[in-house]
Motif scaffolding. Sequence first.
Motif, PDB file in Angstrom:
ATOM      1  N   SER A 152       0.777  -0.926   0.243  1.00 24.03           N
ATOM      2  CA  SER A 152      -0.332  -0.539   0.097  1.00 24.03           C
ATOM      3  C   SER A 152       0.603   1.259   0.123  1.00 24.03           C
ATOM      4  O   SER A 152       0.551   2.485  -0.718  1.00 24.03           O
ATOM      5  N   LEU A 153       2.038   1.492   0.761  1.00 25.12           N
ATOM      6  CA  LEU A 153       2.794   2.054   0.450  1.00 25.12           C
ATOM      7  C   LEU A 153       3.436   2.840  -1.300  1.00 25.12           C
ATOM      8  O   LEU A 153       3.010   3.461  -1.209  1.00 25.12           O
ATOM      9  N   GLU A 154       3.941   1.691  -1.605  1.00 25.87           N
ATOM     10  CA  GLU A 154       4.085   2.086  -2.712  1.00 25.87           C
ATOM     11  C   GLU A 154       3.079   2.695  -3.938  1.00 25.87           C
ATOM     12  O   GLU A 154       3.340   3.136  -4.021  1.00 25.87           O
ATOM     13  N   GLU A 155       2.079   1.861  -3.960  1.00 29.45           N
ATOM     14  CA  GLU A 155       1.036   2.375  -4.073  1.00 29.45           C
ATOM     15  C   GLU A 155       0.164   3.389  -4.341  1.00 29.45           C
ATOM     16  O   GLU A 155       0.041   4.490  -5.181  1.00 29.45           O
TER      17      GLU A 155
ATOM     18  N   THR B 168      13.322   3.333  -5.546  1.00 28.71           N
ATOM     19  CA  THR B 168      14.821   4.039  -5.487  1.00 28.71           C
ATOM     20  C   THR B 168      14.039   4.891  -3.628  1.00 28.71           C
ATOM     21  O   THR B 168      14.949   5.052  -2.909  1.00 28.71           O
ATOM     22  N   ARG B 169      12.898   5.440  -3.066  1.00 32.16           N
ATOM     23  CA  ARG B 169      12.582   6.272  -2.486  1.00 32.16           C
ATOM     24  C   ARG B 169      11.473   5.754  -1.352  1.00 32.16           C
ATOM     25  O   ARG B 169      12.022   5.461  -0.242  1.00 32.16           O
ATOM     26  N   ILE B 170      10.804   3.866  -1.724  1.00 33.54           N
ATOM     27  CA  ILE B 170      10.007   3.576  -0.578  1.00 33.54           C
ATOM     28  C   ILE B 170      10.453   2.256   0.022  1.00 33.54           C
ATOM     29  O   ILE B 170      10.448   1.647   0.440  1.00 33.54           O
ATOM     30  N   THR B 171      10.833   1.457  -1.563  1.00 35.56           N
ATOM     31  CA  THR B 171      10.226   0.369  -1.138  1.00 35.56           C
ATOM     32  C   THR B 171      11.998  -0.119  -1.065  1.00 35.56           C
ATOM     33  O   THR B 171      12.431  -1.260   0.323  1.00 35.56           O
ATOM     34  N   LEU B 172      13.280  -0.017  -1.327  1.00 35.43           N
ATOM     35  CA  LEU B 172      14.532  -0.406  -1.266  1.00 35.43           C
ATOM     36  C   LEU B 172      14.519   0.351   0.701  1.00 35.43           C
ATOM     37  O   LEU B 172      14.987  -0.317   0.589  1.00 35.43           O
ATOM     38  N   PRO B 173      14.122   1.541   0.594  1.00 32.53           N
ATOM     39  CA  PRO B 173      14.100   1.955   2.229  1.00 32.53           C
ATOM     40  C   PRO B 173      14.190   0.823   3.327  1.00 32.53           C
ATOM     41  O   PRO B 173      14.134   1.098   4.373  1.00 32.53           O
TER      42      PRO B 173
END
Length: 562
Positions: A183-186, A200-205
């Motif tokens: 949901s954060l990526e969406e 790069t800003r949401i998933t990887l961290p």
Amino acid sequence: MFDHLAKRALLRLRRHAVFAAAALGLFALVVVPLAFILVRAVLTQTDGGWTFTAAPILEVVSGGVYWSALLNTLIIGAGATVIATAVGVPLAWLFARTNMPGRSFLERLSTIPIFIPPFVGAIAWILLSAPRIGVFNYPFRHLLGSEPFNVYSLVGISWVIGIYLAPYVMMIVAAALRSMDPSLEEAAQVSGLSRYRTATRITLPLVAPAILSGATLAFVITIGLFGTPVVIGWARQIYFVTSRIYIASQEVPPALATMAVLASYLIALSVLATLLQRWLVRGRSFVTVSGKGFRARPVVLGRSRYVAAGAVWLYCIFTIIAPVAVLIVASLSTYTWSGRFTMENVRFLWADSDVRATLRNSLLISVIAASIATTLGVAISWITQKTRVPGRQLLEYLAVLPVSVPGIAFGVGVALFWLEMPMTIYGTIWIIIFAFIGRFSGYAVRSISASLVQVHPELEESARVSGYGPVRTFLKITLPLIRPSIVASWMLLFSIFITELSMVVLLYTAETRTFSLLSFEMWNTGNFSQVASLSLLQLVVGVVVLQAVQLLWPQKNFQSSV
């Protein structure tokens, strides 16, 4: 009432007996060898007994060759870790988060490099990218008169190790991505972020702990490798800490104190890497899994999904297809790339007594060690997850402690310990088996513990209410439910043991030589065609055994967490 109390006391006694046996085994197989490394670095044996001495430490600290070896070890450790992470993380994202075509098949194919012996991969890449004989250099030499690829370098060694360690990083990161709420990526994409910026800003961290865990594992494995750095670096006198440990072991008598100090170097490096990993994630929140159910939707890549699939296929070509192909051609050549072909190198495999003896030793050692280590893993996992025995968490910690210790360093500790024991273990296959069990049982504990956590207590409670005792409950209820993880653990351990060289090279005798050691000895003679045939046979034997295990105990889906 009295019978009930007697049964409870007997059950408690059995649990404590299992705990005591496992603790005693771990103490002898793990704690004592590690302690001997530290003790032997500062104590020396004289006619008057053991005395303290700083001479071995001063010799290593003041020796330029040892500083050079340490620097080379740090360089390939960092280089291979960067390459493994740079390859493994994108692979994990493509497999776990995108609509790339054929991703399920490609994910299974991408894990095969784990089961290719590092020694085999090194030999294959020498044939692919070495000066004069490297296949990749042929077109450049004829067209441009130069050879751009040189595996005999720190960059070449880092590349070879890194691409074969990438699946370790990939599997760890892919598991974290699959358990993360999307949901954060969406939300990020709804806010206008592109797929690249979302990744790069949401998933990887958010999966940073998994990435750091995979990178740390890659670093620890790299600095403890013996076969790949020696096979590639020896020809150009590029030495590493593991190389220096081997050289010290070949002195007459062996320089045991020097080996202990160098092993301490490797342990210190692995501890520092682990502490750095923990420091980087300390004080930050990475919670992404909640009680709310979710269904991950794949990221739609569009036409670029075919480019991504092509990149994964290119990785598989570099790590599997091309190495195996050059090994086949080399094994059928009279000598490397002679242009003349023969079956002599294939006939050699069943005509030579050394091949039969070392293969028999390898299979015997690997089967026994994998079986005992898996059984120990089941016992420790059951104690830590299903009992309340005091000290059970310490038991699990001791089991997984050697996971962060480089293999050759642990081998030094095992050799130092059993050399001082009156028991005639040294010189038999049992010292190699004990070394394997002590070093790798933690792998089984991690896997089986994760499976035991999923078994709901009400299943076992229902069995006991129906009149089953604790042993029968475990055998009839719990064991079938965790059988997939037990079989998977055995297969992983067997694949490691059948190819292990780092510890064996310090513990073998003429009667206990293994197949990997025979390949190493053949490489020393310079007969690449025979080494290629041995490498292929080792790969085929490993695959056949693993396939046989899968046929005997097929993996099924057990809904055990309900």
